[in-house]
Design a protein around this motif. Structure first.
Motif, PDB file in Angstrom:
ATOM      1  N   ILE A 157      20.762  32.277 -19.846  1.00 21.48           N
ATOM      2  CA  ILE A 157      19.746  31.351 -19.213  1.00 21.48           C
ATOM      3  C   ILE A 157      19.889  31.260 -17.683  1.00 21.48           C
ATOM      4  O   ILE A 157      19.090  31.320 -16.973  1.00 21.48           O
ATOM      5  CB  ILE A 157      19.628  29.856 -19.846  1.00 21.48           C
ATOM      6  N   ALA A 158      21.366  30.968 -17.304  1.00 19.29           N
ATOM      7  CA  ALA A 158      21.487  30.839 -15.814  1.00 19.29           C
ATOM      8  C   ALA A 158      21.494  32.161 -15.060  1.00 19.29           C
ATOM      9  O   ALA A 158      20.931  32.149 -13.918  1.00 19.29           O
ATOM     10  CB  ALA A 158      23.070  30.262 -15.828  1.00 19.29           C
ATOM     11  N   THR A 159      21.779  33.187 -15.845  1.00 19.18           N
ATOM     12  CA  THR A 159      21.657  34.506 -15.036  1.00 19.18           C
ATOM     13  C   THR A 159      20.055  34.842 -14.935  1.00 19.18           C
ATOM     14  O   THR A 159      19.536  35.270 -13.931  1.00 19.18           O
ATOM     15  CB  THR A 159      22.145  35.666 -15.961  1.00 19.18           C
ATOM     16  N   ALA A 160      19.210  34.363 -15.969  1.00 19.81           N
ATOM     17  CA  ALA A 160      17.685  34.732 -15.517  1.00 19.81           C
ATOM     18  C   ALA A 160      17.381  33.631 -14.553  1.00 19.81           C
ATOM     19  O   ALA A 160      16.289  34.119 -13.830  1.00 19.81           O
ATOM     20  CB  ALA A 160      17.269  34.293 -17.030  1.00 19.81           C
ATOM     21  N   ALA A 161      17.733  32.621 -14.467  1.00 18.33           N
ATOM     22  CA  ALA A 161      17.548  31.742 -13.309  1.00 18.33           C
ATOM     23  C   ALA A 161      17.683  31.922 -11.896  1.00 18.33           C
ATOM     24  O   ALA A 161      16.785  31.848 -11.028  1.00 18.33           O
ATOM     25  CB  ALA A 161      18.020  30.139 -13.509  1.00 18.33           C
ATOM     26  N   VAL A 162      18.911  32.929 -11.916  1.00 15.73           N
ATOM     27  CA  VAL A 162      19.039  33.321 -10.697  1.00 15.73           C
ATOM     28  C   VAL A 162      17.995  34.398 -10.186  1.00 15.73           C
ATOM     29  O   VAL A 162      17.601  34.511  -9.082  1.00 15.73           O
ATOM     30  CB  VAL A 162      20.573  34.066 -10.676  1.00 15.73           C
ATOM     31  N   ALA A 163      17.991  35.308 -11.174  1.00 20.10           N
ATOM     32  CA  ALA A 163      16.784  36.369 -11.013  1.00 20.10           C
ATOM     33  C   ALA A 163      15.298  35.706 -10.561  1.00 20.10           C
ATOM     34  O   ALA A 163      14.792  36.243  -9.681  1.00 20.10           O
ATOM     35  CB  ALA A 163      16.622  37.273 -12.131  1.00 20.10           C
ATOM     36  N   VAL A 164      15.075  34.583 -11.158  1.00 20.40           N
ATOM     37  CA  VAL A 164      13.572  34.041 -11.012  1.00 20.40           C
ATOM     38  C   VAL A 164      13.689  33.345  -9.618  1.00 20.40           C
ATOM     39  O   VAL A 164      12.969  33.861  -8.896  1.00 20.40           O
ATOM     40  CB  VAL A 164      13.313  32.977 -11.973  1.00 20.40           C
ATOM     41  N   GLY A 165      14.853  32.673  -8.859  1.00 18.95           N
ATOM     42  CA  GLY A 165      14.903  32.189  -7.761  1.00 18.95           C
ATOM     43  C   GLY A 165      15.035  33.199  -6.773  1.00 18.95           C
ATOM     44  O   GLY A 165      14.284  33.101  -5.716  1.00 18.95           O
ATOM     45  N   ILE A 166      15.794  34.451  -6.989  1.00 20.24           N
ATOM     46  CA  ILE A 166      15.535  35.509  -6.080  1.00 20.24           C
ATOM     47  C   ILE A 166      14.248  36.256  -5.826  1.00 20.24           C
ATOM     48  O   ILE A 166      13.674  36.287  -4.756  1.00 20.24           O
ATOM     49  CB  ILE A 166      16.481  36.510  -6.283  1.00 20.24           C
ATOM     50  N   ALA A 167      13.479  36.345  -6.960  1.00 21.80           N
ATOM     51  CA  ALA A 167      12.016  36.830  -7.095  1.00 21.80           C
ATOM     52  C   ALA A 167      11.105  36.052  -6.268  1.00 21.80           C
ATOM     53  O   ALA A 167      10.210  36.296  -5.600  1.00 21.80           O
ATOM     54  CB  ALA A 167      11.589  37.122  -8.436  1.00 21.80           C
ATOM     55  N   GLN A 168      11.333  34.676  -6.536  1.00 21.33           N
ATOM     56  CA  GLN A 168      10.393  33.651  -5.926  1.00 21.33           C
ATOM     57  C   GLN A 168      10.529  33.909  -4.329  1.00 21.33           C
ATOM     58  O   GLN A 168       9.559  33.585  -3.461  1.00 21.33           O
ATOM     59  CB  GLN A 168      10.821  32.285  -6.305  1.00 21.33           C
ATOM     60  N   ALA A 169      11.822  33.827  -3.923  1.00 20.72           N
ATOM     61  CA  ALA A 169      12.124  33.845  -2.381  1.00 20.72           C
ATOM     62  C   ALA A 169      11.544  35.157  -1.900  1.00 20.72           C
ATOM     63  O   ALA A 169      11.135  35.073  -0.671  1.00 20.72           O
ATOM     64  CB  ALA A 169      13.681  33.701  -2.107  1.00 20.72           C
ATOM     65  N   ALA A 170      11.712  36.196  -2.478  1.00 18.57           N
ATOM     66  CA  ALA A 170      11.129  37.671  -2.030  1.00 18.57           C
ATOM     67  C   ALA A 170       9.475  37.502  -1.817  1.00 18.57           C
ATOM     68  O   ALA A 170       9.146  37.726  -1.089  1.00 18.57           O
ATOM     69  CB  ALA A 170      11.554  38.659  -2.972  1.00 18.57           C
ATOM     70  N   PHE A 171       8.868  36.786  -3.016  1.00 26.25           N
ATOM     71  CA  PHE A 171       7.354  36.729  -3.063  1.00 26.25           C
ATOM     72  C   PHE A 171       6.997  35.887  -1.816  1.00 26.25           C
ATOM     73  O   PHE A 171       6.073  36.103  -1.101  1.00 26.25           O
ATOM     74  CB  PHE A 171       7.077  36.008  -4.435  1.00 26.25           C
ATOM     75  N   GLU A 172       7.907  34.913  -1.701  1.00 26.24           N
ATOM     76  CA  GLU A 172       7.268  33.954  -0.547  1.00 26.24           C
ATOM     77  C   GLU A 172       7.504  34.532   0.875  1.00 26.24           C
ATOM     78  O   GLU A 172       6.992  34.307   1.904  1.00 26.24           O
ATOM     79  CB  GLU A 172       8.101  32.529  -0.529  1.00 26.24           C
ATOM     80  N   ALA A 173       8.578  35.447   0.970  1.00 23.74           N
ATOM     81  CA  ALA A 173       8.893  36.173   2.340  1.00 23.74           C
ATOM     82  C   ALA A 173       7.932  37.177   2.356  1.00 23.74           C
ATOM     83  O   ALA A 173       8.222  37.724   3.661  1.00 23.74           O
ATOM     84  CB  ALA A 173      10.199  36.308   2.367  1.00 23.74           C
ATOM     85  N   ALA A 174       7.473  37.695   1.363  1.00 22.71           N
ATOM     86  CA  ALA A 174       6.520  39.005   1.539  1.00 22.71           C
ATOM     87  C   ALA A 174       5.032  38.655   2.415  1.00 22.71           C
ATOM     88  O   ALA A 174       4.697  37.771   2.559  1.00 22.71           O
ATOM     89  CB  ALA A 174       6.171  39.483   0.154  1.00 22.71           C
TER      90      ALA A 174
END
Length: 206
Positions: free
Chosen positions: A189-206
């Motif tokens: 669960i925690a590893t998945a949360a890391v992936a989601v957080g990184i993806a959110q940051a990438a989306f917001e920075a795009a």
């Protein structure tokens, strides 16, 4: 910064240790052991938010929370003595997602296996047994330093290839099955949360 910087990455452990004061490192630790006693879902949201700023720091916290999950399920005092230290950030732990062999000897248990893990700033490993449901506590000082494994991202983690063959632990280092299963679930669960957080940051920075 919202992304991992180029050039020489900063080790995430010093930053992760500062998260003991606000309670992040003790998110899953019971209040009587110095933690917040939060549900896993809430702790995962904390990891997700951390990953939006630094995936490496969030990954260290994710491994730390998985390790503490194994300890909170124990009833013996020997493994639980680590909980207050881990909750305050005085020590950092991580869960090894690669199972190892645990061989009984006359007065100890001998480990066997190779794992890849972040070691910088880590004081304690929690590992699962390959054949069975038990877990084991491995103090970082008992394991040699292996070669750094290259990664495409999260380079600050600087994972190393560790050889556990011949490392010996006492009976007090063994963990019961419920804790190991809980740690494995928490790690996913925690590893998945890391992936989601990184993806959110990438989306917001795009």
């Amino acid at each position: 910064p919202r992304t991992e910087p180029h050039g020489a990455p900063e080790p995430p452990a010093p930053t992760a240790k500062t998260l003991g004061d606000p309670g992040v490192l003790g998110a899953l630790t019971p209040p009587d052991a110095g933690g917040l006693g939060l549900e896993l879902r809430t702790a995962a949201l904390l990891v997700e938010e951390l990953a939006r700023a630094s995936g490496a720091v969030a990954a260290v916290v994710a491994g730390h929370l998985a390790a503490t999950a194994a300890l909170t399920a124990q009833t013996r005092s020997a493994p639980r003595r680590w909980l207050p230290l881990l909750a305050r950030g005085e020590r950092l732990a991580t869960f090894l997602d690669e199972p190892i062999a645990l061989l009984a000897e006359a007065d100890a248990h001998r480990l066997s296996g190779r794992v890849t893990a972040t070691t910088a700033g880590i004081d304690l490993f929690v590992a699962a047994e390959r054949a069975g449901d038990r877990g084991v506590l491995i103090e970082r000082a008992t394991v040699g330093s292996g070669d750094v494994v290259g990664t495409l991202g999260l380079r600050g983690l600087a994972p190393r290839d560790l050889d556990l063959d011949g490392v010996r632990v006492g009976e007090t280092a063994l963990l019961g099955a419920p804790g190991t299963v809980h740690a494995q679930h928490t790690a996913l669960i925690a590893t998945a949360a890391v992936a989601v957080g990184i993806a959110q940051a990438a989306f917001e920075a795009a």
